[in-house]
Design an enzyme around this catalytic site. Structure first.
Site, PDB file in Angstrom:
ATOM      1  N   ARG A 151       0.807  -1.221   0.000  1.00  0.00           N
ATOM      2  CA  ARG A 151       0.000   0.000   0.000  1.00  0.00           C
ATOM      3  C   ARG A 151       0.843   1.275   0.000  1.00  0.00           C
ATOM      4  NH1 ARG A 151      -5.267   0.458   1.124  1.00  0.00           N
ATOM      5  NH2 ARG A 151      -6.108   2.489   1.737  1.00  0.00           N
ATOM      6  N   TYR A 152       1.943   1.276   0.769  1.00  0.00           N
ATOM      7  CA  TYR A 152       2.735   2.494   0.927  1.00  0.00           C
ATOM      8  C   TYR A 152       4.002   2.514   0.075  1.00  0.00           C
ATOM      9  CZ  TYR A 152      -0.131   2.670   5.184  1.00  0.00           C
ATOM     10  OH  TYR A 152      -1.172   2.667   6.077  1.00  0.00           O
TER      11      TYR A 152
ATOM     12  N   HIS B 260      -8.224  18.547  31.424  1.00  0.00           N
ATOM     13  CA  HIS B 260      -9.091  17.446  31.851  1.00  0.00           C
ATOM     14  C   HIS B 260     -10.358  17.378  31.004  1.00  0.00           C
ATOM     15  CE1 HIS B 260      -6.526  17.191  35.449  1.00  0.00           C
ATOM     16  NE2 HIS B 260      -6.652  18.507  35.505  1.00  0.00           N
TER      17      HIS B 260
ATOM     18  N   GLN C 281      32.672  -8.646  20.063  1.00  0.00           N
ATOM     19  CA  GLN C 281      32.550  -8.855  18.623  1.00  0.00           C
ATOM     20  C   GLN C 281      31.578  -7.866  18.009  1.00  0.00           C
ATOM     21  OE1 GLN C 281      30.715 -12.406  16.151  1.00  0.00           O
ATOM     22  NE2 GLN C 281      32.836 -12.891  16.666  1.00  0.00           N
TER      23      GLN C 281
ATOM     24  N   SER D 294     -16.973   7.384   3.716  1.00  0.00           N
ATOM     25  CA  SER D 294     -17.616   6.219   4.309  1.00  0.00           C
ATOM     26  C   SER D 294     -18.310   5.437   3.206  1.00  0.00           C
ATOM     27  CB  SER D 294     -18.639   6.650   5.373  1.00  0.00           C
ATOM     28  OG  SER D 294     -19.473   5.567   5.745  1.00  0.00           O
TER      29      SER D 294
ATOM     30  N   LYS E  21     -19.680  12.014   5.303  1.00  0.00           N
ATOM     31  CA  LYS E  21     -18.541  12.036   6.219  1.00  0.00           C
ATOM     32  C   LYS E  21     -17.246  12.498   5.543  1.00  0.00           C
ATOM     33  CE  LYS E  21     -18.069   9.140   9.503  1.00  0.00           C
ATOM     34  NZ  LYS E  21     -17.684   7.883  10.182  1.00  0.00           N
ATOM     35  N   VAL E  22     -16.497  13.331   6.296  1.00  0.00           N
ATOM     36  CA  VAL E  22     -15.142  13.714   5.924  1.00  0.00           C
ATOM     37  C   VAL E  22     -14.258  13.331   7.118  1.00  0.00           C
ATOM     38  CG1 VAL E  22     -13.604  15.555   5.181  1.00  0.00           C
ATOM     39  CG2 VAL E  22     -16.043  15.650   4.589  1.00  0.00           C
TER      40      VAL E  22
ATOM     41  N   ARG F 273      29.161 -12.288  21.990  1.00  0.00           N
ATOM     42  CA  ARG F 273      28.270 -12.144  20.843  1.00  0.00           C
ATOM     43  C   ARG F 273      27.283 -13.301  20.767  1.00  0.00           C
ATOM     44  NH1 ARG F 273      27.712 -11.305  14.980  1.00  0.00           N
ATOM     45  NH2 ARG F 273      25.590 -10.537  15.018  1.00  0.00           N
TER      46      ARG F 273
ATOM     47  N   LEU G  52      18.149  -6.481  13.539  1.00  0.00           N
ATOM     48  CA  LEU G  52      18.817  -5.411  12.800  1.00  0.00           C
ATOM     49  C   LEU G  52      18.239  -5.241  11.399  1.00  0.00           C
ATOM     50  CD1 LEU G  52      22.462  -6.221  13.856  1.00  0.00           C
ATOM     51  CD2 LEU G  52      21.364  -4.010  14.221  1.00  0.00           C
TER      52      LEU G  52
END
Length: 462
Positions: free
Chosen positions: A12-13, A170, A252, A300, A306-307, A340, A348
């Site tokens: 999608r991205y 609050h 290491q 929607s 709707k926005v 290690r 990673l």
């Protein structure tokens, strides 16, 4: 869009991550490894351990660092399938070394190829390559996006510096502020994290199997190997703003405390943006902020009116995904059993994923900010409907005038009841105060009770 993709970053991205993909993809990481191997080869030559490189031979090494799609396929084949006469290595760094042997084997360097990967452990190469990957990911992708966001928030703060807004603490009506000043808060929070991000540096280790230069000194005890390793840091820093530095003492693996510092820095920036997204969602929900609509856009599948605040909602989710990974990295990567263990390897490899979700989030926030407009009339109407917010001002002026029990008097008058402007004026009229104090009290108005909100929004702090 790549429909079969398991990860939305590649589905999608995918179209939004070009800047990041060029510096943090597996292809980019492979290229960084090649660059490290070639740089070390050159450093060894400068130590006069073998015949010096000519200008043309340095050019050959530079060309080897420019990997084509075919080169990447060859390296992958060397690791998994075997290539030409070489069986599969099942080792990614060794595959890079063998690729360079093949690439340079028919050049004038063929008699010196035994010096490739000399005295190194794979973690030396990976550590240096990951330092490049992280610094480039920040410099080329995340930092520019964050700076654009900070500039947009500063622009919005100045634009709406005088746009009154009912502040809520609050969730309850508190005192007046301006929309611009509230945006300035986020702009400054982001600016702080950006400044710290620019000061971050990434460390790497380059001392052999367990960081002691054992093999190096066994072969050439007369060489000052830590100095040679420091030269690698100088090479890695060429053309980069974010500093890469050599860890002087390691196992290491690099301790990676610098990684944690970077990830925590990014998390703080993301938390500020998450806070912004949720506040903006609230302002949109309350009708104080409106969003531009696009022709044909659907909010929607069943409610056509709707926005939805989809950009801020999208950003919120992706920020949380990124920060969950950043948090894992900060806790996991600086920890390694004894000298290690390999449990860090797969973690990673996912650092780019966290960067990807962060970048998608930053882009969504920027897109959302580009679509909004603040409804000044609605905000003014809401503020004026709550004259009780002047209770703080009234009790403070009474205190300054020496009025006894000023706070308690206002508490008893306002708390738990609907206060109108006329009711407040009647209350003020009945107070036993001097004419000057009464005049100040009667002049109070929610729209003018702003303190330095306007100046703060415009960055006039003194």
């Amino acid at each position: 869009m790549n429909i079969p993709a398991l990860c939305p970053l590649d589905g999608r991205y995918s179209g939004r991550l070009g800047a990041l993909r060029s510096v943090m993809s597996e292809a980019a990481f492979t290229a960084y490894r090649v660059r490290v191997e070639c740089a070390w080869f050159e450093i060894l030559s400068e130590l006069k351990l073998f015949k010096p490189l000519t200008k043309e031979e340095r050019g050959l090494l530079a060309q080897a660092c420019e990997l084509s799609a075919a080169d990447l396929d060859h390296i992958r084949a060397l690791e998994f399938d075997g290539y030409l006469h070489i069986p599969p290595t099942r080792h990614d760094v060794k595959a890079v070394e063998y690729f360079l042997r093949l690439r340079l084997g028919k050049t004038s360097l063929k008699d010196r190829l035994q010096w490739l990967h000399f005295a190194l452990t794979s973690e030396d190469v990976n550590s240096a390559a990951y330092a490049l990957l992280l610094t480039q990911g920040v410099e080329k992708a995340l930092l520019p996006a964050l700076e654009n966001l900070q500039k947009e928030l500063s622009k919005l703060a100045r634009k709406e510096a005088r746009s009154v807004l009912l502040a809520r603490t609050h969730g309850q009506p508190a005192v007046p502020t301006t929309f611009g000043k509230e945006m300035r808060v986020f702009a400054n929070r982001l600016a702080r994290q950006i400044a710290q991000l620019k000061r971050q540096e990434i460390t790497f280790k380059f001392g052999g199997a367990v960081g002691n230069f054992n093999a190096h000194y066994a072969a050439f005890p007369q060489v000052r190997w830590p100095r040679a390793a420091a030269k690698m840091a100088a090479v890695l820093n060429r053309g980069h703003k974010m500093k890469i530095s050599l860890t002087p003492v390691s196992t290491q693996v690099d301790p990676r405390d610098s990684y944690a510092e970077l990830f925590d820095n990014l998390r703080r920036a993301d938390v500020a943006l998450l806070d912004l997204c949720r506040d903006m969602w609230q302002y949109i929900s309350a009708g104080l902020v409106h969003q531009k609509t696009a022709a044909g856009e659907v909010g929607s599948s069943t409610m056509p009116q709707k926005v939805n605040p989809i950009d801020f909602e999208n950003a919120e989710g992706n920020l949380q995904l990124a920060d969950a990974l950043f948090g894992l990295f900060s806790c996991k990567l600086p920890v390694s059993r004894l000298q290690r263990d390999l449990s860090d390897s797969t973690v990673l490899r996912n650092m780019a994923v966290a960067f990807g979700y962060a970048l998608v989030a930053y882009q969504s926030v920027l897109k959302g900010l580009g679509k909004i407009s603040f409804d000044r009339a609605a905000a003014r109407q809401e503020l004026c409907a709550h004259p009780e917010v002047l209770a703080e001002a009234v009790q403070t002026l009474l205190r300054a005038a020496g009025y006894p029990h000023a706070y308690e008097t206002l508490r008893d008058f306002t708390r738990g009841r609907a206060v109108t402007a006329s009711l407040l004026q009647q209350f003020i009229a009945g107070l036993p105060v001097d004419a000057a104090t009464r005049s100040k009290l009667q002049a109070l108005c929610p729209e003018n009770y702003l303190g330095r909100a306007r100046e703060l929004a415009e960055e006039k702090y003194d």
